[in-house]
Design a protein around this motif. Structure first.
Motif, short mmCIF file in Angstrom:
data_model
loop_
_atom_site.label_atom_id
_atom_site.label_comp_id
_atom_site.label_asym_id
_atom_site.label_seq_id
_atom_site.Cartn_x
_atom_site.Cartn_y
_atom_site.Cartn_z
N GLU A 1 0.81 -1.21 0.00
CA GLU A 1 0.00 0.00 0.00
C GLU A 1 0.85 1.27 0.00
O GLU A 1 0.45 2.29 -0.56
CB GLU A 1 -0.92 -0.01 1.23
N SER B 1 -7.29 -2.33 -2.61
CA SER B 1 -6.22 -3.08 -3.28
C SER B 1 -5.76 -2.40 -4.55
O SER B 1 -4.59 -2.50 -4.94
CB SER B 1 -6.69 -4.51 -3.59
N ASN C 1 -7.27 3.50 -4.10
CA ASN C 1 -6.71 3.80 -2.78
C ASN C 1 -6.33 5.28 -2.68
O ASN C 1 -6.60 5.93 -1.65
CB ASN C 1 -5.49 2.93 -2.53
#
Length: 353
Positions: A24, A201, A206
């Motif tokens: 991430e 994901s 994101n």
């Protein structure tokens, strides 16, 4: 999107090659890489981490490159990823120009030895100004500074309505790492708090979710690696990351301990930072609470507009396109849109400074 095992058969004038280390923490870079491929009218080629054979490294030093009409933009999370160019199918005959952009460029001891001897790179850009002299001494290609940015135009926000006082995301010192304790301490200080935002994901989703959350807060928490050292951070060099640029692009002020280096001094403006001077939570919350009482919506507008001028990825792509000697109508249109948004904000910027 392709990987290195597939033959590059398209007629795109540029390939944007990226080594995807996953995680991430690198979503902001992967989103940028996708945007670069779109705006440069290129093809995105994703390389999985790995080392090329020694014979490929030797050929990268000893054998000349065959000139063609295509170009390559190699985007590297760190110096070792420069070797990923050797894992792109037929790179030697496909590319007329190869330009690299290296993040975490402060890990100069990780520059691959073969890169130091090779002439295959036409230009290398590093994300930290302080690294210029070292890189220029260690590689044969021209080296220039091209710092971090953010997708300000698409995902940034000057939102004046900010119900949150403080948002925490990403790595934090142990004094700020527990979001339940953070929430209780903020409530006791009369502050509204939100902990780690939901993650997705997909890198672009994101980024959209994160910056959407940041557009609702007055302050975002971030500390320099010198105040929050980990095994992942450099033990001596200080630097900003996408956490800082995404927060500012969303209109939030960064609260914490800022890095002390030349890059930060040249990139950031006084209103961008709220220096807490300590990682102590009790003392830090006193500073944040006082600043929250003084906060005005114009601060978010200023941070957003300064970010448009300073951080938007399109400015970085313009520099890269010039180094690659390519032209893109997509990028031209986006730069025109960016300049129009900045132009419309000039009266506010003049009155706020």
């Amino acid at each position: 999107m392709t990987d290195q095992s597939k033959e590059l058969m398209t007629n795109n004038s540029i390939h944007v090659v990226y080594t995807d280390v996953g995680g991430e923490g690198y979503h902001c870079i992967l989103h940028m890489v996708r945007l670069a491929a779109e705006l440069l009218n290129g093809e995105l080629v994703v390389i999985q981490p790995g080392q090329p054979p020694l014979i490929d490294k030797l050929s990268g030093v000893l054998l000349p490159r065959k000139r063609s009409r295509a170009s390559c933009l190699l985007i590297c999370p760190s110096p070792p990823a420069l070797s990923s160019i050797l894992r792109v199918q037929n790179w030697r005959k496909n590319y007329d120009r190869i330009v690299a952009w290296v993040y975490d460029s402060f890990w100069t001891e990780w520059i691959p030895p073969w890169v130091r001897l090779s002439r295959i790179f036409d230009h290398i850009f590093v994300a930290e100004r302080e690294d210029l002299n070292t890189w220029r001494q260690m590689v044969r290609a021209p080296v220039d500074w091209l710092p971090w940015g953010s997708d300000v135009l698409n995902l940034g926000s000057p939102n004046p309505l900010r119900p949150l006082d403080l948002v925490r995301f990403g790595r934090q010192p142990k004094e700020w790492d527990n979001d339940q304790i953070n929430a209780q301490a903020c409530q006791a200080s009369g502050l509204t708090f939100h902990g780690r935002p939901p993650s997705f994901s997909d890198a672009t989703e994101n980024e959209r979710g994160l910056m959407g959350m940041l557009s609702k807060t007055k302050f975002a928490l971030a500390f320099s690696n010198s105040a929050n050292p980990t095994i992942q951070t450099h033990p001596r060099r200080e630097y900003i990351t996408g956490r800082w640029t995404d927060a500012l692009a969303s209109g939030a002020t960064v609260a914490g301990i800022p890095p002390r280096n030349e890059s930060v001094q040249s990139l950031l403006w006084p209103e961008a930072l709220l220096d807490l001077g300590t990682v102590n939570q009790t003392e830090g919350l006193k500073v944040i609470a006082a600043a929250a009482r003084e906060w005005v919506p114009e601060r978010a507008e200023l941070n957003y507009k300064r970010s448009l001028e300073t951080f938007d990825w399109r400015w970085r792509f313009k520099t890269l396109a010039e180094a690659l000697d390519i032209h893109s109508s997509n990028l031209d249109a986006e730069l025109a849109r960016l300049k129009n948004v900045i132009r419309s904000a000039q009266p506010l910027l003049s009155s706020a400074t």
